[in-house]
Design an enzyme around this catalytic site. Structure first.
Site, PDB file in Angstrom:
ATOM      1  N   ARG A   8       0.068   8.233  -0.382  1.00 35.94           N
ATOM      2  CA  ARG A   8       0.264   7.003   0.395  1.00 35.94           C
ATOM      3  C   ARG A   8       0.924   7.232   1.751  1.00 35.94           C
ATOM      4  NH1 ARG A   8      -2.630   5.704  -3.352  1.00 35.94           N
ATOM      5  NH2 ARG A   8      -2.178   4.052  -4.862  1.00 35.94           N
TER       6      ARG A   8
ATOM      7  N   SER B 193       0.705  -2.485  -5.501  1.00 34.08           N
ATOM      8  CA  SER B 193       1.870  -1.941  -6.218  1.00 34.08           C
ATOM      9  C   SER B 193       3.089  -1.995  -5.309  1.00 34.08           C
ATOM     10  CB  SER B 193       1.620  -0.484  -6.610  1.00 34.08           C
ATOM     11  OG  SER B 193       0.538  -0.420  -7.497  1.00 34.08           O
TER      12      SER B 193
ATOM     13  N   GLU C 290       6.606   1.129  -2.192  1.00 32.92           N
ATOM     14  CA  GLU C 290       5.272   1.554  -1.743  1.00 32.92           C
ATOM     15  C   GLU C 290       4.770   0.595  -0.649  1.00 32.92           C
ATOM     16  OE1 GLU C 290       2.649   3.297  -4.599  1.00 32.92           O
ATOM     17  OE2 GLU C 290       0.931   2.228  -3.770  1.00 32.92           O
TER      18      GLU C 290
END
Ligand code: FAD
Length: 307
Positions: free
Chosen positions: A167, A216, A298
């Site tokens: 990510r 998420s 995140e």
């Protein structure tokens, strides 16, 4: 427009970021720019005061923009940047193309980018976040990206230059991805279509896809062994830690940890960015108290708190 270079596209001062993000929160950006095409974007950035920060925005599906808004020029790419072409095993996609559309067009041409089907962002956001699911990531298929630098120059960067990790990526400061080239394996179009439908059904069953979320909220604590033994590779799941901390369903104002999936922070209606961020921080504290682990965000949080 006073203070900003002119452009052929449009520039809106004081635009509420809540209108442009999945979570529907966020105060005003100094300006939101929609360039007409690549040449327009280059000319605008070259003429923009170098001291002004530039923030590229995709679909806003991974962002909490704080209630005080963004002291930056937000660049949002439109239709001129949304083309998709399949040439043999290469799929060339504009940064504004939605991931789902790229997956579908690739599948119809017998190329497998099916993992993009359930990710609700744009190709620009997918590159920046090294988006992925079901075991595949952008880094597995990305060949190169075309960017417009903060100085208004076009550069083509090989995927290796982006140092893609879980990510995250290293794009030059203020650079805007305008297109990406993927190398995709061959597949039977009907089988690829079926796989995408199965993935969508799995997603619908397990995640609050119809709610206002940003995916998420926290990363799974990577590489953490649940017993501390070197031979135990069991990965802890953020959703399980949140459940064990008794925080599934917890609320602050209009923000709630989803009843359907504990790691999804939702705006149930009328939440502020402060509600969402405060609830996220409360979850982190409770998980630390119960499991001794600090969860890492995140979702990207950007901008200024309310004055
Ligand atoms: C229901 C739901 C499910 C999700 N599931 C997944 C999943 O399975 N896997 C996954 O990886 N993510 C998932 N996400 C998170 C999100 O969709 C991804 O991170 C996505 O890649 C973000 O793309 P975006 O266009 O919305 O980017 P934004 O949220 O708009 O921006 C994210 C970052 O990318 C940068 N950016 C955007 N466009 C550009 C550009 N053109 N050039 C340079 N930088 C740019 C922004 O500056 C920002 O730093 C999910 C989100 C939701 C709401």
């Amino acid at each position: 427009m006073a203070g900003y270079p002119s452009l052929r596209g449009s520039l809106i001062e004081g635009k509420a970021m809540a209108d442009l993000t999945w979570l529907r929160v966020g105060g005003p950006a100094d300006a939101v720019v929609l360039p007409a095409d690549e040449a327009d974007l280059c000319a605008f950035l070259a003429a923009l005061d170098p001291a002004v920060p530039v923030f590229p925005l995709g679909a806003g599906s991974n962002l909490i923009v704080r209630d005080g808004g963004l002291r930056a020029v937000v660049v949002r790419l439109g239709r001129a940047f949304a083309g998709v072409e399949v040439q043999g095993d290469r799929v060339i996609a504009g940064a504004a193309a939605l991931d789902a559309r790229v997956a579908q067009l690739a599948a119809a041409a017998g190329r497998d980018l099916t993992f993009l089907r359930t990710i609700p962002g744009t190709i620009g956001g997918a590159v920046r976040m090294n988006a992925g699911c079901y075991g595949s990531y952008v880094t597995d298929v990305l060949e190169e990206v075309r960017v417009v630098t903060r100085q208004g120059k076009v550069e083509v960067l090989p995927a290796a230059a982006l140092d893609l990790r879980y990510r995250q990526s290293h794009l030059p400061e203020g650079a805007i991805v305008v297109s990406a080239v993927f190398r995709a394996c061959e597949g039977d179009p009907a089988a690829l279509q079926q796989r995408m439908e199965d993935q969508l059904a799995r997603r619908d069953a397990s995640q609050p896809v119809k709610d206002r979320t940003a995916g998420s909220t926290f990363r799974n604590p990577a590489g953490f062994s649940s017993t501390g033994r070197a031979d135990d590779t069991h990965e802890l799941k953020a959703w399980k830690l949140i459940q064990d901390a008794g925080m599934q369903g917890a609320r602050i104002g209009g923000a709630q940890m989803s009843e359907k999936h504990a790691n999804f922070l939702t705006n149930t209606g009328g939440a502020t960015a402060t509600d969402l961020e405060s609830l996220g921080e409360e979850v982190r504290n409770r998980v630390f108290q119960t499991a001794g682990i600090w969860l890492e965000w995140e979702i990207m949080r950007v901008g200024e708190p309310a004055a």
